[in-house]
Design a protein around this motif. Structure first.
Motif, mmCIF file in Angstrom:
data_model
loop_
_atom_site.group_PDB
_atom_site.id
_atom_site.type_symbol
_atom_site.label_atom_id
_atom_site.label_comp_id
_atom_site.label_asym_id
_atom_site.label_seq_id
_atom_site.Cartn_x
_atom_site.Cartn_y
_atom_site.Cartn_z
ATOM 1 N N GLN A 35 0.910 -1.289 -0.062
ATOM 2 C CA GLN A 35 0.085 0.151 -0.063
ATOM 3 C C GLN A 35 0.962 1.268 0.005
ATOM 4 O O GLN A 35 0.663 2.057 -0.790
ATOM 5 C CB GLN A 35 -0.963 0.017 1.123
ATOM 6 N N GLU A 36 1.940 1.393 0.758
ATOM 7 C CA GLU A 36 2.932 2.377 0.857
ATOM 8 C C GLU A 36 3.666 2.656 -0.457
ATOM 9 O O GLU A 36 3.768 3.712 -1.089
ATOM 10 C CB GLU A 36 3.811 2.360 1.911
ATOM 11 N N GLU A 37 3.857 1.400 -0.967
ATOM 12 C CA GLU A 37 4.600 1.502 -2.338
ATOM 13 C C GLU A 37 3.530 2.289 -3.399
ATOM 14 O O GLU A 37 4.003 3.053 -4.310
ATOM 15 C CB GLU A 37 4.943 0.280 -2.806
ATOM 16 N N LYS A 38 2.212 1.766 -3.575
ATOM 17 C CA LYS A 38 1.473 2.212 -4.516
ATOM 18 C C LYS A 38 1.207 3.799 -4.205
ATOM 19 O O LYS A 38 1.067 4.676 -5.186
ATOM 20 C CB LYS A 38 -0.001 1.724 -4.005
ATOM 21 N N ILE A 39 1.098 4.290 -2.881
ATOM 22 C CA ILE A 39 0.925 5.657 -2.577
ATOM 23 C C ILE A 39 2.083 6.375 -2.991
ATOM 24 O O ILE A 39 2.079 7.501 -3.762
ATOM 25 C CB ILE A 39 0.702 5.952 -1.045
ATOM 26 N N GLU A 40 3.250 5.951 -3.008
ATOM 27 C CA GLU A 40 4.353 6.506 -3.249
ATOM 28 C C GLU A 40 4.671 6.461 -4.921
ATOM 29 O O GLU A 40 4.893 7.615 -5.384
ATOM 30 C CB GLU A 40 5.872 5.996 -2.786
ATOM 31 N N ILE A 41 4.200 5.453 -5.484
ATOM 32 C CA ILE A 41 4.177 5.620 -7.011
ATOM 33 C C ILE A 41 3.081 6.621 -7.584
ATOM 34 O O ILE A 41 3.319 7.548 -8.394
ATOM 35 C CB ILE A 41 3.822 4.374 -7.573
ATOM 36 N N GLY A 49 2.643 14.875 -13.729
ATOM 37 C CA GLY A 49 1.373 15.238 -14.627
ATOM 38 C C GLY A 49 0.539 14.157 -15.281
ATOM 39 O O GLY A 49 -0.356 14.600 -16.177
ATOM 40 N N ILE A 50 0.804 13.121 -15.002
ATOM 41 C CA ILE A 50 0.014 11.901 -15.595
ATOM 42 C C ILE A 50 -1.559 12.036 -15.274
ATOM 43 O O ILE A 50 -1.798 12.462 -13.969
ATOM 44 C CB ILE A 50 0.337 10.465 -15.008
ATOM 45 N N PRO A 51 -2.490 11.844 -15.831
ATOM 46 C CA PRO A 51 -3.797 12.031 -15.713
ATOM 47 C C PRO A 51 -4.423 10.956 -14.565
ATOM 48 O O PRO A 51 -3.725 9.822 -14.595
ATOM 49 C CB PRO A 51 -4.469 11.456 -17.103
ATOM 50 N N LEU A 52 -5.375 11.490 -13.971
ATOM 51 C CA LEU A 52 -5.823 10.652 -12.569
ATOM 52 C C LEU A 52 -6.475 9.302 -13.152
ATOM 53 O O LEU A 52 -6.187 8.454 -12.354
ATOM 54 C CB LEU A 52 -6.481 11.433 -11.814
ATOM 55 N N ASP A 53 -6.699 9.376 -14.176
ATOM 56 C CA ASP A 53 -7.587 8.067 -14.645
ATOM 57 C C ASP A 53 -6.567 6.964 -14.743
ATOM 58 O O ASP A 53 -6.796 5.760 -14.523
ATOM 59 C CB ASP A 53 -8.495 8.182 -15.878
ATOM 60 N N PHE A 54 -5.535 7.416 -15.380
ATOM 61 C CA PHE A 54 -4.327 6.372 -15.776
ATOM 62 C C PHE A 54 -3.963 6.063 -14.403
ATOM 63 O O PHE A 54 -3.400 4.950 -14.132
ATOM 64 C CB PHE A 54 -3.042 7.082 -16.477
ATOM 65 N N LYS A 56 -5.303 5.761 -11.507
ATOM 66 C CA LYS A 56 -6.198 4.862 -10.788
ATOM 67 C C LYS A 56 -6.076 3.499 -11.406
ATOM 68 O O LYS A 56 -5.952 2.511 -10.801
ATOM 69 C CB LYS A 56 -7.657 5.357 -10.953
ATOM 70 N N LYS A 57 -6.026 3.484 -12.792
ATOM 71 C CA LYS A 57 -5.920 2.324 -13.436
ATOM 72 C C LYS A 57 -4.562 1.357 -13.144
ATOM 73 O O LYS A 57 -4.476 0.096 -12.986
ATOM 74 C CB LYS A 57 -6.158 2.285 -14.900
ATOM 75 N N ALA A 58 -3.742 2.268 -13.093
ATOM 76 C CA ALA A 58 -2.105 1.554 -12.999
ATOM 77 C C ALA A 58 -2.003 1.088 -11.414
ATOM 78 O O ALA A 58 -1.181 0.128 -11.235
ATOM 79 C CB ALA A 58 -0.979 2.790 -13.416
ATOM 80 N N THR A 59 -2.351 1.877 -10.569
ATOM 81 C CA THR A 59 -2.205 1.474 -9.108
ATOM 82 C C THR A 59 -3.270 0.718 -8.404
ATOM 83 O O THR A 59 -2.983 0.269 -7.583
ATOM 84 C CB THR A 59 -1.922 2.831 -8.255
ATOM 85 N N GLY A 60 -4.526 0.821 -8.952
ATOM 86 C CA GLY A 60 -5.594 0.089 -8.203
ATOM 87 C C GLY A 60 -6.369 0.959 -7.235
ATOM 88 O O GLY A 60 -7.214 0.252 -6.546
ATOM 89 N N LEU A 61 -5.791 2.123 -7.001
ATOM 90 C CA LEU A 61 -6.491 2.821 -5.807
ATOM 91 C C LEU A 61 -7.397 3.396 -6.294
ATOM 92 O O LEU A 61 -7.792 3.839 -7.801
ATOM 93 C CB LEU A 61 -5.348 3.872 -5.419
ATOM 94 N N SER A 62 -8.465 3.810 -5.443
ATOM 95 C CA SER A 62 -9.642 4.604 -5.693
ATOM 96 C C SER A 62 -9.554 5.870 -6.068
ATOM 97 O O SER A 62 -8.473 6.580 -5.836
ATOM 98 C CB SER A 62 -10.690 4.414 -4.370
ATOM 99 N N LYS A 64 -11.044 8.415 -4.974
ATOM 100 C CA LYS A 64 -11.012 9.051 -3.536
ATOM 101 C C LYS A 64 -9.598 9.230 -2.941
ATOM 102 O O LYS A 64 -8.871 10.347 -2.728
ATOM 103 C CB LYS A 64 -11.893 8.396 -2.510
ATOM 104 N N LYS A 65 -8.966 8.119 -3.047
ATOM 105 C CA LYS A 65 -7.634 7.926 -2.465
ATOM 106 C C LYS A 65 -6.452 8.830 -3.375
ATOM 107 O O LYS A 65 -5.789 9.465 -2.747
ATOM 108 C CB LYS A 65 -7.089 6.520 -2.357
ATOM 109 N N VAL A 66 -6.700 8.772 -4.610
ATOM 110 C CA VAL A 66 -5.824 9.214 -5.638
ATOM 111 C C VAL A 66 -5.729 10.925 -5.430
ATOM 112 O O VAL A 66 -4.904 11.659 -5.263
ATOM 113 C CB VAL A 66 -5.907 8.971 -6.839
ATOM 114 N N LEU A 67 -7.102 11.047 -5.193
ATOM 115 C CA LEU A 67 -7.750 12.721 -4.939
ATOM 116 C C LEU A 67 -7.007 13.149 -3.585
ATOM 117 O O LEU A 67 -6.505 14.392 -3.788
ATOM 118 C CB LEU A 67 -8.831 13.027 -5.187
#
Length: 76
Positions: A35-41, A49-54, A56-62, A64-67
């Motif tokens: 989980q910590e690794e996903k957050i750092e990525i 500047g990568i789009p948020l939709d990308f 979300k798909k790349a990390t599997g995070l929601s 809400k979490k990405v925002l």
């Protein structure tokens, strides 16, 4: 005191419980690490500047979490 054979060795129920607790602790630690690794990525991708939709798909995070991560970055 109950005894059990495990791999040719007799162990007590208490020892068996301790072994299980250690195993669960290691698994929980691995989950937290991932989980910590996903957050750092996510932080790095946002900085690039990568789009948020990308993200979300790349990390599997929601979303809400990405925002949430994005908002914290903006406050730094």
């Amino acid at each position: 005191m109950a005894l059990k054979w495990e791999g040719g060795t007799m162990i007590t129920y208490e020892d068996e419980l301790k072994q299980e607790a250690r195993k669960e602790g290691r698994e929980e630690g691995k989950r937290e690490g991932r989980q910590e690794e996903k957050i750092e990525i996510t932080r790095n991708l946002i900085k690039l500047g990568i789009p948020l939709d990308f993200i979300k798909k790349a990390t599997g995070l929601s979303e809400k979490k990405v925002l949430e991560i994005k908002e914290k970055l903006e406050k730094e």
